[in-house]
Design an enzyme around this catalytic site. Sequence first.
Site, mmCIF file in Angstrom:
data_model
loop_
_atom_site.group_PDB
_atom_site.id
_atom_site.type_symbol
_atom_site.label_atom_id
_atom_site.label_comp_id
_atom_site.label_asym_id
_atom_site.label_seq_id
_atom_site.Cartn_x
_atom_site.Cartn_y
_atom_site.Cartn_z
ATOM 1 N N LYS A 10 -7.773 10.226 -5.676
ATOM 2 C CA LYS A 10 -7.932 9.333 -6.820
ATOM 3 C C LYS A 10 -6.615 9.324 -7.590
ATOM 4 O O LYS A 10 -6.019 10.371 -7.815
ATOM 5 C CB LYS A 10 -9.061 9.864 -7.719
ATOM 6 C CG LYS A 10 -9.342 8.971 -8.893
ATOM 7 C CD LYS A 10 -10.509 9.502 -9.729
ATOM 8 C CE LYS A 10 -10.656 8.644 -10.960
ATOM 9 N NZ LYS A 10 -11.079 9.360 -12.129
ATOM 10 N N GLY B 248 1.961 3.259 1.883
ATOM 11 C CA GLY B 248 0.825 2.618 2.534
ATOM 12 C C GLY B 248 0.362 1.434 1.723
ATOM 13 O O GLY B 248 0.347 1.503 0.505
ATOM 14 N N HIS B 249 0.083 0.345 2.397
ATOM 15 C CA HIS B 249 -0.567 -0.733 1.662
ATOM 16 C C HIS B 249 -1.603 -1.436 2.507
ATOM 17 O O HIS B 249 -1.563 -1.409 3.726
ATOM 18 C CB HIS B 249 0.397 -1.745 1.040
ATOM 19 C CG HIS B 249 1.714 -1.865 1.708
ATOM 20 N ND1 HIS B 249 2.836 -1.365 1.129
ATOM 21 C CD2 HIS B 249 2.071 -2.412 2.883
ATOM 22 C CE1 HIS B 249 3.842 -1.612 1.931
ATOM 23 N NE2 HIS B 249 3.414 -2.230 2.996
ATOM 24 N N GLN C 220 7.347 3.576 -2.128
ATOM 25 C CA GLN C 220 7.146 4.400 -3.326
ATOM 26 C C GLN C 220 7.615 3.608 -4.563
ATOM 27 O O GLN C 220 7.560 2.396 -4.548
ATOM 28 C CB GLN C 220 7.857 5.749 -3.228
ATOM 29 C CG GLN C 220 7.275 6.705 -2.185
ATOM 30 C CD GLN C 220 7.731 6.438 -0.775
ATOM 31 O OE1 GLN C 220 8.906 6.265 -0.524
ATOM 32 N NE2 GLN C 220 6.807 6.384 0.149
ATOM 33 N N ASP D 16 2.586 2.192 -5.405
ATOM 34 C CA ASP D 16 1.282 1.519 -5.409
ATOM 35 C C ASP D 16 1.218 0.337 -6.376
ATOM 36 O O ASP D 16 0.158 0.032 -6.926
ATOM 37 C CB ASP D 16 0.142 2.520 -5.716
ATOM 38 C CG ASP D 16 0.240 3.755 -4.857
ATOM 39 O OD1 ASP D 16 0.397 3.587 -3.640
ATOM 40 O OD2 ASP D 16 0.181 4.878 -5.394
ATOM 41 N N LYS E 184 3.365 -3.819 -3.668
ATOM 42 C CA LYS E 184 4.531 -4.367 -2.959
ATOM 43 C C LYS E 184 4.118 -5.058 -1.654
ATOM 44 O O LYS E 184 4.652 -6.094 -1.303
ATOM 45 C CB LYS E 184 5.538 -3.247 -2.621
ATOM 46 C CG LYS E 184 6.163 -2.600 -3.847
ATOM 47 C CD LYS E 184 7.111 -1.486 -3.472
ATOM 48 C CE LYS E 184 6.425 -0.218 -3.011
ATOM 49 N NZ LYS E 184 5.650 0.514 -3.999
#
Length: 417
Positions: A296, A39-40, A218, A12, A15
């Site tokens: 969170k 995920g982005h 990751q 996170d 990237k």
Amino acid sequence: MNKAVIGLQWGDEGKGKIVDFLSEDFDLVVRYQGGNNAGHTVIVDNNTYKLNLIPSGVIRGKDCYLGQGVVLDLEHFSKEFNQIRKKVLNPKVFLSSNISLILDYHKQLDKINESILNNNKKIGTTSKGIGPAYQDKVGRKSIKLYDLKSKNIIEEKIYAIKRFYDPILKKFNESEINVEQTTEDLISFYDLVKDLIVDNSFVKKVYRNKKILFEGAQGALLDLDHGSYPFVTSSNTVSSNIIIGSALQVDYQTIGIFKAYATRVGNGPFPSELFDDIGDYIAEKGVEFGTVTKRKRRCGWLDLVSLKYSCEINRVTELCMTKADVLNNLSEVKICKSYNSKKYEDINFSESEILDSLSLENSDFEVFSSWGNITKLSKFENLPDNLKKFTSYIENYLNIPIKIISLGPERNQTIIR
Ligand code: IMP
């Protein structure tokens, strides 16, 4: 020169945005490990793109490739590809035929694995079946994309898998593997993606003299071998896995990407973690909620001890720092510079118990004054002095230059030095 963008923390780091930004200068963007646990969200001209598998270079119309080191959930991929097709004209995405598939029973096993662990030993996985899919790959049971050409081969493989896993699934009250249904599903997904499947030699040949950008998923501290085992993901996230995971025998330079603070989602050691209002503030302001699981994220100060380790194991030659804007209203900003006077050379990062004994109280910090609003700046020279002091400290500590600074989610909020 080919380049790789590798997360230096626990994922996170941003990237997706940086790969989108850099991909303009490249011909092909490649994912080489992980699956839809990544995920982005990339924002371009007020358009939001949510991607889990397809490299964000796809937004610029770049050719994208998922290499053999990726584990692929075909249902998820098909949905993502359809979404992208609505926004990008003729997206060019290739899948290595040697990719191992994630099937439903992998997700069931992921759930079972977590359920049998005591609370403080749970990994906190994304529940996407990643670990069990890699287990099957190593255990030589995987169904590969190239298997999908033949109904007989699929059935034969699933029968063997069923014999192996049904007793476990039954024991934990999970539904057993349905060979007919699974075969039918795989055949219909194959129809959707068969035109995208290529063998490794095709990509090698077509992109021989082209510029390639590798997108890590990751972060280095979640690497199966280098991270704090067992609180890691099930693939090698570090840059040395690029050649295996992509099957492209090319040279590349590694850009290490990190946030101006640190986050972690899931369990495991996090020596600079904040448990106070500042941690909550950073989570809120930085929108630190998982793209995949919505959890969170745990927040803490930037930790240079682990960052130095990550730079070393990835052979990082330049750095990219993201999200310094999140810290701009704090009265002071800290950087962790040693764990109880221990330098990174003294720490075994791959043993979670050792790292667990380290905490905020035992860490040593350098304190900085914050820097006010920076989101509209476009030149490094114009950054506030306090932020320059912060970046210089990091560069001196790591002995690596920060070449890219991201100051917001938009493409144009990126400074190159
Ligand atoms: P898995 O990869 O789903 O098996 O999860 C293993 C660990 O890696 C858990 O702590 C997850 O939260 C973490 N993880 C997996 N993928 C990501 C990611 O893309 N960003 C941040 N954490 C991740």
